[in-house]
Design a protein around this motif. Sequence first.
Motif: not given
Lengths: 538, 538
Positions: A121-130, A143-152
């Motif tokens: 699940i994308t949200f999980f792995r985005q958080v873990l990458s950070l 992070l937002k513009t190049s990789f689509g990470y959201h503020q949450d």
Amino acid sequence: MSWQFKLASSARASPRWLTRPNGVLLRPASAGRLPSAPAMTQTSVSVTAKRTLADYHSSKCLNLDNINPSVRAAKYAVRGELAVKAENYRQQLADGDQSLPFDSVIFANIGNPQQLDQKPITFFRQVLSLVENPLLLENPEALKTSFGYHQDVIERAQTLLANVQSVGAYSHSQGAPGIRNSVAKFIEERDGFSANPQDLFLTGGASSGVSTLLNVICNGPKAGVLVPIPQYPLYTATLSLLNAQCVPYLLNEQEAWGTDVNVILQSIKDAKAAGIEVRAVVVINPGNPTGASLSADDIKKVIDIAAEESLVVMADEVYQTNVFAGEFVSFKKRLRQLQQEQPGKYDDVELVSLHSISKGMVGECGHRGGYFELVGFDPLVQEQIYKLVSIGLCPPVVAQCLLETMVNPPRPGQPSYELYQKEYNGIRDGLYQRAHALYDAFQRMEGVECQEPQGAMYLFPTIKLPAKAIEAAQAEKRAADEFYCLRLLDATGVCVVPGSGFGQKENTLHFRTTFLAPGTEWVERIVKFHAEFMEKYR
Amino acid sequence: MSWQFKLASSARASPRWLTRPNGVLLRPASAGRLPSAPAMTQTSVSVTAKRTLADYHSSKCLNLDNINPSVRAAKYAVRGELAVKAENYRQQLADGDQSLPFDSVIFANIGNPQQLDQKPITFFRQVLSLVENPLLLENPEALKTSFGYHQDVIERAQTLLANVQSVGAYSHSQGAPGIRNSVAKFIEERDGFSANPQDLFLTGGASSGVSTLLNVICNGPKAGVLVPIPQYPLYTATLSLLNAQCVPYLLNEQEAWGTDVNVILQSIKDAKAAGIEVRAVVVINPGNPTGASLSADDIKKVIDIAAEESLVVMADEVYQTNVFAGEFVSFKKRLRQLQQEQPGKYDDVELVSLHSISKGMVGECGHRGGYFELVGFDPLVQEQIYKLVSIGLCPPVVAQCLLETMVNPPRPGQPSYELYQKEYNGIRDGLYQRAHALYDAFQRMEGVECQEPQGAMYLFPTIKLPAKAIEAAQAEKRAADEFYCLRLLDATGVCVVPGSGFGQKENTLHFRTTFLAPGTEWVERIVKFHAEFMEKYR
């Protein structure tokens, strides 16, 4: 019936591990020497290369006859001979071998979703990458513009880092306090009853939690633990390691693999007559390997027995979100309801509930995370559990963070919610569809009967094999279901686990297959093999 | 001398855990009820809230007297009473409490580098961020321009993902084959002798490796394992859990905490006389808690004993890069040299060498990773070890990836090399400087003697306390060094571990402190406290 019952797998007194850990078959010519790995450059020849197995036995400190007999006695079929052989076939195919009668190996033997089709699940792995690289947080715009990470995503990572300081640092042995707070809130929302973070122990997966708890509960060779049959073999293996007694109770296949109170009571009676002190009852709900989901009433009956017999309830609830029919009811919730309804009667019940990041729609088993919650335990016992887990220092901290995102996912209105929900539902629906495709295939197979899919990640059909097949198995000194599964693997590349690896009622045969692999082509391989097998041994 | 020797910590037959797992002191008023966490919203009152401890003992299945006695007997001082109290103080300070005589807690009790000053190495964490979220790899340009990721970071992540498929999937129970290949190459480069990936078992940290191995080696209550004293208490705790015998051998403080062959032989003799079968010898090199680094000659002497007495050598080499003086020599290298020099004599030696991502300049203990290498083991025993680890499924896969980057770091000429080298050397030099700052401080303290820092992450000074202090400790029914360390914590917020937690020669007192905490201010706190303590009890 129940106590005389023997696990089919224990019929062979000394199971032969025919293959080495690396999957290479043991042949006399190579005895005493472990083969070198293909990818390795040999810079010198092993000193012991020319020795034979007999030499080892005469001169080493350790041999098969003098190591811990409890380790030797333990059995664990999920990663046993079949799995090793399947891995071997996979390697052969990867090396370009075209002599095999199949072009891919399907690992339907183990609930390992991301080895097959399931995407994390994308949200999980985005958080873990950070949390793995907090330096990324220094450029949130990119992070937002190049990789689509959201503020949450960014905020969650910041919160987790504030809790754990660094995922490279040991946490509290029970798990980071802030993460335990989130787990407690999750349990409260699920059950409508409070949960105390002090009673939560984060783990390196449910397996390590089970090991911890059985270590504390089992106080000697006369200690017994009620284990459902069929069961996930972790329980019997761990009891073997502890030199404690498995007290089996058969699940009722005719009643959708439900628990039968009278069977459990009879098992307790038989165990007592054999001088065994029954200390705990294990319930796997939803079931593994059966997929069965218990009703609130079934759960009450188990709790009643625990209250009357003074047993610890070990509720293995790792498949709690893998429920196709009805609603999951936790043992904790049911216990709290009963405590409200009948004050006094249930106050002393000791319950431990286990959960995991490995299953459900999360499927992050490679991260090794989970938790258990203690309910009604003596605080002095709880301190001993704390001491025991502290010897292992702490569960993996990244897995703790992942657990936090699992129990506290994006909520409606939050920017990551939509994608999360879409991915989550997609995985859920895919599992449902595959379970039914497999179920439908089994309906078409002669001598195969299967309960309608209820939950977990498995189907556990009964197979009725011709007498000639059973004789052929006996000639190979194998259980008949093991013989069937080996032939299936050899012919199709599909790896499943024989029922004897989980235990089954005498004179019945089963196998367990996951429904995780994508597509239906592999299902048809099974159908075709089965028809040919039945024809051959008719 | 040696066999009569008793661990100072076992003098108190029943160690009292005065604090709960959550760090709240047990007081009669709160008995029977675990306090709720500050951060939790209580949505209902616990059903058992009004019960007393006596109630628990009368009606629960589990109480302190009937749980597994081996669990109860196990001791683990590193995370015991002092650590819990220190965590409590930390929380008090975080909550704004200004009543304490210090403004920070210094956790010098545990080798937890990233809890203190140490920053993770950038290359490692960049790679991990990519394996956690492979979607980042879809935009390599943005990774480079916005976040400074180099091409070798991207390529490494791709290689690792090809090896493990997903860090969310279970790997092979011994660890991903490709990662084991890298570890084997590392060992070959280090030692100049071949290593076989099939003999490598990746672990969830060295602790779990030690547990696995002792589980196999210890075959009953008469099985004994030689353990150096002082030792890291994991060994005695694990032997307690297995109901096996610790056969202590004293290290020689006067000879820089080296091993003394005659002491080991005497321990073996005494153990045999007591009916114990000695099966293995543990060596921690570089030493914990002593920091001592063994010479090639010392290592030969231990291997000689193992060869003559048919003992498994367990070489705990997790501090192999934390060596200040001379060069680390691995047991594996020394064994292979001896096997070349004297063909035949050493062929049967069974050696296991343990390593970890937790220590060294890596310090990634929160990730829980490491490996052990088996040398000269009977293949059938090795299969049993494989079966045992397979019950726990696999070590955390992210930690396996981190291990790979540790054993295969950027090389000269690769784009990430320069920063890697700078960070690595910075950590190494910082540890050296802090070790010497602490050592210098100990020189200034009355009654304190300390060996010059040699390695690991610890100093282990002797302290000579006045008779009055020892009497005061006895009045509290405490070991004198424990009393000293508690007063030190209460007065300064500096948490160290008393020597009795590791074992020490009778009538000597020590404490272990890490030299990880930044700055020297906390060192001066110790100096000031010590002067006042000595004055008070003179």
